[in-house]
Design a protein around this motif. Structure first.
Motif, PDB file in Angstrom:
ATOM      1  N   PHE A 157       0.844  -1.187   0.000  1.00 18.92           N
ATOM      2  CA  PHE A 157       0.000   0.000   0.000  1.00 18.92           C
ATOM      3  C   PHE A 157       0.880   1.238   0.000  1.00 18.92           C
ATOM      4  O   PHE A 157       1.878   1.302   0.734  1.00 18.92           O
ATOM      5  N   SER A 158       0.534   2.211  -0.813  1.00 17.79           N
ATOM      6  CA  SER A 158       1.224   3.493  -0.725  1.00 17.79           C
ATOM      7  C   SER A 158       0.646   4.256   0.463  1.00 17.79           C
ATOM      8  O   SER A 158      -0.557   4.171   0.743  1.00 17.79           O
ATOM      9  N   ILE A 159       1.509   4.985   1.173  1.00 22.11           N
ATOM     10  CA  ILE A 159       1.094   5.742   2.351  1.00 22.11           C
ATOM     11  C   ILE A 159       0.941   7.198   1.933  1.00 22.11           C
ATOM     12  O   ILE A 159       1.922   7.880   1.617  1.00 22.11           O
ATOM     13  N   GLY A 160      -0.283   7.671   1.895  1.00 19.26           N
ATOM     14  CA  GLY A 160      -0.552   9.020   1.436  1.00 19.26           C
ATOM     15  C   GLY A 160      -0.483  10.050   2.538  1.00 19.26           C
ATOM     16  O   GLY A 160      -0.141   9.752   3.697  1.00 19.26           O
ATOM     17  N   THR A 161      -0.818  11.274   2.189  1.00 17.53           N
ATOM     18  CA  THR A 161      -0.834  12.368   3.160  1.00 17.53           C
ATOM     19  C   THR A 161      -1.775  12.037   4.308  1.00 17.53           C
ATOM     20  O   THR A 161      -2.912  11.638   4.104  1.00 17.53           O
ATOM     21  N   GLY A 162      -1.251  12.168   5.510  1.00 18.34           N
ATOM     22  CA  GLY A 162      -2.066  11.889   6.689  1.00 18.34           C
ATOM     23  C   GLY A 162      -2.181  10.428   7.033  1.00 18.34           C
ATOM     24  O   GLY A 162      -2.821  10.071   8.026  1.00 18.34           O
ATOM     25  N   GLY A 163      -1.599   9.536   6.182  1.00 19.54           N
ATOM     26  CA  GLY A 163      -1.613   8.118   6.504  1.00 19.54           C
ATOM     27  C   GLY A 163      -2.621   7.298   5.747  1.00 19.54           C
ATOM     28  O   GLY A 163      -2.812   6.109   6.054  1.00 19.54           O
ATOM     29  N   LEU A 189      -4.108   4.848   3.059  1.00 17.06           N
ATOM     30  CA  LEU A 189      -3.493   3.707   2.385  1.00 17.06           C
ATOM     31  C   LEU A 189      -4.207   3.430   1.068  1.00 17.06           C
ATOM     32  O   LEU A 189      -5.436   3.349   1.019  1.00 17.06           O
ATOM     33  N   THR A 190      -3.401   3.263  -0.001  1.00 16.90           N
ATOM     34  CA  THR A 190      -3.938   2.953  -1.321  1.00 16.90           C
ATOM     35  C   THR A 190      -3.196   1.747  -1.874  1.00 16.90           C
ATOM     36  O   THR A 190      -1.957   1.717  -1.874  1.00 16.90           O
ATOM     37  N   SER A 191      -3.933   0.759  -2.333  1.00 18.99           N
ATOM     38  CA  SER A 191      -3.313  -0.463  -2.836  1.00 18.99           C
ATOM     39  C   SER A 191      -2.405  -0.162  -4.019  1.00 18.99           C
ATOM     40  O   SER A 191      -2.758   0.597  -4.928  1.00 18.99           O
ATOM     41  N   VAL A 192      -1.214  -0.760  -4.003  1.00 19.82           N
ATOM     42  CA  VAL A 192      -0.242  -0.608  -5.076  1.00 19.82           C
ATOM     43  C   VAL A 192      -0.645  -1.506  -6.241  1.00 19.82           C
ATOM     44  O   VAL A 192      -1.153  -2.619  -6.046  1.00 19.82           O
ATOM     45  N   SER A 193      -0.413  -1.044  -7.459  1.00 17.52           N
ATOM     46  CA  SER A 193      -0.740  -1.821  -8.647  1.00 17.52           C
ATOM     47  C   SER A 193      -0.058  -3.186  -8.601  1.00 17.52           C
ATOM     48  O   SER A 193       1.135  -3.294  -8.336  1.00 17.52           O
ATOM     49  N   GLY A 194      -0.844  -4.246  -8.848  1.00 17.72           N
ATOM     50  CA  GLY A 194      -0.317  -5.601  -8.835  1.00 17.72           C
ATOM     51  C   GLY A 194      -0.382  -6.289  -7.492  1.00 17.72           C
ATOM     52  O   GLY A 194      -0.106  -7.492  -7.385  1.00 17.72           O
ATOM     53  N   SER A 195      -0.728  -5.549  -6.442  1.00 12.92           N
ATOM     54  CA  SER A 195      -0.808  -6.115  -5.096  1.00 12.92           C
ATOM     55  C   SER A 195      -2.108  -6.889  -4.921  1.00 12.92           C
ATOM     56  O   SER A 195      -3.149  -6.484  -5.470  1.00 12.92           O
ATOM     57  N   PRO A 196      -2.103  -8.001  -4.159  1.00 17.56           N
ATOM     58  CA  PRO A 196      -0.961  -8.587  -3.442  1.00 17.56           C
ATOM     59  C   PRO A 196      -0.055  -9.392  -4.368  1.00 17.56           C
ATOM     60  O   PRO A 196      -0.488  -9.874  -5.411  1.00 17.56           O
ATOM     61  N   PHE A 197       1.194  -9.528  -3.951  1.00 19.79           N
ATOM     62  CA  PHE A 197       2.192 -10.240  -4.740  1.00 19.79           C
ATOM     63  C   PHE A 197       2.294 -11.666  -4.208  1.00 19.79           C
ATOM     64  O   PHE A 197       2.597 -11.878  -3.025  1.00 19.79           O
ATOM     65  N   THR A 198       2.014 -12.620  -5.062  1.00 21.27           N
ATOM     66  CA  THR A 198       1.949 -14.020  -4.652  1.00 21.27           C
ATOM     67  C   THR A 198       2.849 -14.872  -5.533  1.00 21.27           C
ATOM     68  O   THR A 198       3.407 -14.409  -6.524  1.00 21.27           O
ATOM     69  N   GLY A 199       2.960 -16.129  -5.160  1.00 29.15           N
ATOM     70  CA  GLY A 199       3.841 -17.043  -5.870  1.00 29.15           C
ATOM     71  C   GLY A 199       4.966 -17.493  -4.958  1.00 29.15           C
ATOM     72  O   GLY A 199       5.154 -16.976  -3.847  1.00 29.15           O
ATOM     73  N   THR A 200       5.740 -18.448  -5.401  1.00 33.81           N
ATOM     74  CA  THR A 200       6.786 -19.060  -4.581  1.00 33.81           C
ATOM     75  C   THR A 200       7.740 -18.037  -3.981  1.00 33.81           C
ATOM     76  O   THR A 200       8.095 -18.111  -2.807  1.00 33.81           O
ATOM     77  N   ASP A 201       8.147 -17.048  -4.773  1.00 34.57           N
ATOM     78  CA  ASP A 201       9.135 -16.077  -4.309  1.00 34.57           C
ATOM     79  C   ASP A 201       8.613 -15.159  -3.213  1.00 34.57           C
ATOM     80  O   ASP A 201       9.406 -14.513  -2.516  1.00 34.57           O
ATOM     81  N   THR A 215       3.562   4.111 -12.596  1.00 26.96           N
ATOM     82  CA  THR A 215       2.231   3.620 -12.210  1.00 26.96           C
ATOM     83  C   THR A 215       2.296   2.422 -11.281  1.00 26.96           C
ATOM     84  O   THR A 215       1.304   2.093 -10.630  1.00 26.96           O
ATOM     85  N   THR A 216       3.470   1.766 -11.188  1.00 27.62           N
ATOM     86  CA  THR A 216       3.608   0.605 -10.294  1.00 27.62           C
ATOM     87  C   THR A 216       4.517   0.914  -9.103  1.00 27.62           C
ATOM     88  O   THR A 216       5.070   0.000  -8.498  1.00 27.62           O
ATOM     89  N   ALA A 217       4.679   2.190  -8.783  1.00 28.77           N
ATOM     90  CA  ALA A 217       5.522   2.562  -7.643  1.00 28.77           C
ATOM     91  C   ALA A 217       5.073   1.831  -6.383  1.00 28.77           C
ATOM     92  O   ALA A 217       3.888   1.800  -6.057  1.00 28.77           O
ATOM     93  N   GLY A 218       6.037   1.241  -5.688  1.00 29.69           N
ATOM     94  CA  GLY A 218       5.743   0.470  -4.486  1.00 29.69           C
ATOM     95  C   GLY A 218       5.634  -1.014  -4.724  1.00 29.69           C
ATOM     96  O   GLY A 218       5.662  -1.811  -3.774  1.00 29.69           O
ATOM     97  N   ALA A 219       5.507  -1.418  -5.992  1.00 29.14           N
ATOM     98  CA  ALA A 219       5.462  -2.845  -6.311  1.00 29.14           C
ATOM     99  C   ALA A 219       6.820  -3.472  -6.026  1.00 29.14           C
ATOM    100  O   ALA A 219       7.859  -2.805  -6.063  1.00 29.14           O
ATOM    101  N   ILE A 220       6.817  -4.753  -5.722  1.00 34.41           N
ATOM    102  CA  ILE A 220       8.067  -5.438  -5.401  1.00 34.41           C
ATOM    103  C   ILE A 220       8.317  -6.573  -6.392  1.00 34.41           C
ATOM    104  O   ILE A 220       7.381  -7.197  -6.887  1.00 34.41           O
ATOM    105  N   SER A 221       9.589  -6.808  -6.665  1.00 35.78           N
ATOM    106  CA  SER A 221       9.995  -7.907  -7.535  1.00 35.78           C
ATOM    107  C   SER A 221      11.162  -8.631  -6.887  1.00 35.78           C
ATOM    108  O   SER A 221      12.008  -8.010  -6.232  1.00 35.78           O
ATOM    109  N   PHE A 222      11.201  -9.939  -7.053  1.00 32.74           N
ATOM    110  CA  PHE A 222      12.262 -10.747  -6.465  1.00 32.74           C
ATOM    111  C   PHE A 222      13.598 -10.416  -7.132  1.00 32.74           C
ATOM    112  O   PHE A 222      13.699 -10.351  -8.358  1.00 32.74           O
TER     113      PHE A 222
END
Length: 427
Positions: free
Chosen positions: A232-238, A240-252, A295-302
């Protein structure tokens, strides 16, 4: 920690012992004949020029032996006298009885928060330069999320962001995360969009090192396993907005716990898979890169993984860029003691390199926390003492030297009961 093992306990007994000790605390199912620690090294770190108390540890005291209430106990690490023990003339605030809590955190080096599910409340105190605790105006604060901690163990159910102006708490019972702003004097106020639904059972929480994103583990406390990571991106005042592609699943992405590195570029994680809990070991740490823009800021990759000598049960990451350090902690495979602490440095590309001299066979335990300066690493260990057949819980302060080398210049201190705990530098 110097130990003499007398009896081997099975993983099932270990789990039962952890449950009895309370959620969030790790009790080794061994009987230790000698629980003393031998200090090593050349002295405590003097980072910041502190000459008296350099850090405080606050821990939940569940109130055993007929006590009328629980308490928050306070301990001081004194770099001048080279001592670690109860804070002088400390008045312990009262908290619910027979409750180890559901989380504890320190914000801005001056506010301490502890959540208790039995009363659905978050207690807050200001921390003085002498370690005295004074109730924050309005404390305790009503919090439905405090009662949403469901079974098992977890150490990051309640966290604060790096700036110390937001507090997050996971609520497994409603599959959501609550966000509080930390205002003047430490007063808590629910952020307008709270609670934020996750769509799964939220466990351990983490922010990136810059506090731009919140990461939530999807999994099961009772089995110490995760199945995915929401962002989730943390906006002004706290908000929360879901990040594009979240949740991230799979073995990794099957992590039990993740921690943000101080640069804000990476997350470091452990699957938490160990023989005492799951019957097998996962001798690896994992690194994920955080997308910084677009547009995918905050997304994570292995990114990569690094082999460890022992299965990491939990990890700690240094809070500032001067260290870029990661340490892992855990039980041995027979659940009769704790593995030596393994340590790594994080490179600018996310690589993990073993620290010279690791693993460190000092101050072993199952859970570690840095102080805010990053110069001290405190390690929690809980086990059964054979001579008294009682649970003994200790915290060991380790000095973090150049390059991440650990030394143990002062002996550990024993807590009254297992429970959540947190470290604060002197305000």
């Amino acid at each position: 920690m110097t130990t003499r093992v007398r009896t081997l306990w099975t993983g099932a007994v270990l789990l039962a012992t952890m449950w009895l000790a309370g959620c969030g605390h790790y009790v080794c199912g061994a009987t230790f004949g000698n629980s003393s620690c031998t200090a090593s090294g050349s002295g405590l770190s003097q980072s910041g020029g502190t000459t008296s108390s350099s850090a405080f540890v606050f821990a939940v005291d569940e109130g055993v032996n007929g006590a009328a209430t629980g308490a928050i106990d306070g301990f001081a690490l004194n770099t001048s006298a080279v001592t670690f023990g109860p804070i002088s003339s400390f008045t312990a605030p009262t908290v619910p009885l027979n409750n180890g809590g559901t989380g504890m955190a320190v914000a801005q080096d001056q506010f301490l928060y502890a959540a208790f599910g039995s009363v659905n409340q978050i207690f807050g105190w200001t921390i003085s330069s002498s370690g005295a605790l004074t109730a924050i105006s309005g404390s305790p604060f009503s919090s439905p999320a405090a009662g949403g901690f469901i079974g098992g163990v977890g150490q990051d159910n309640l966290i604060v962001n790096p700036a110390g102006n937001l507090l997050f708490i996971s609520d497994a019972s409603t599959s959501s995360v609550y966000t509080y702003s930390i205002g003047t004097g430490g007063v808590l106020a629910l952020v307008g969009t709270t609670p934020c639904p996750t769509g799964f059972t939220p466990m351990n929480l983490a922010t990136d090192g810059l506090g731009k994103y919140l990461y939530v583990i999807d999994g099961t406390f009772a089995t110490h396993q995760g199945s995915g990571i929401a962002a989730f991106s943390i906006g002004t005042g706290g908000t929360l907005t879901s990040v594009s592609g979240s949740p991230f699943t799979g073995t990794d992405f099957k992590m039990w716990q993740v921690k943000g590195d101080p640069s804000g570029q990476f997350l470091v994680g452990t699957s938490g898979t160990t023989v005492p809990y799951n019957g097998v070991d996962d001798d690896h740490l994992y690194v994920f890169k955080i997308t910084q823009s677009g547009t995918t800021a905050g997304a994570i990759s292995f990114v990569n993984t690094v082999s460890t000598q022992f299965s990491p049960f939990s990890i700690a990451v240094s809070p500032n860029s001067s260290g870029n350090l990661v340490y892992s902690f855990g039980f041995n495979d027979t659940a009769t003691g704790f593995n030596p602490i393994e340590g790594f440095t994080i490179s600018s590309s996310g690589g993990l390199t073993p620290i010279s001299g690791e693993p460190f066979a000092i101050g072993e335990g199952s859970w570690g926390q840095f102080d805010q300066s990053g110069s001290q690493l405190f390690v929690y260990a809980s086990f059964i003492d054979q001579s008294t057949n009682t649970v003994v819980t200790q915290i060991s302060p380790l000095s973090v030297g150049s390059g991440g080398t650990l030394t143990e210049p002062v002996a550990n201190t024993t807590l009254v009961t297992p429970g959540f705990w947190a470290v604060a530098d002197v305000p």
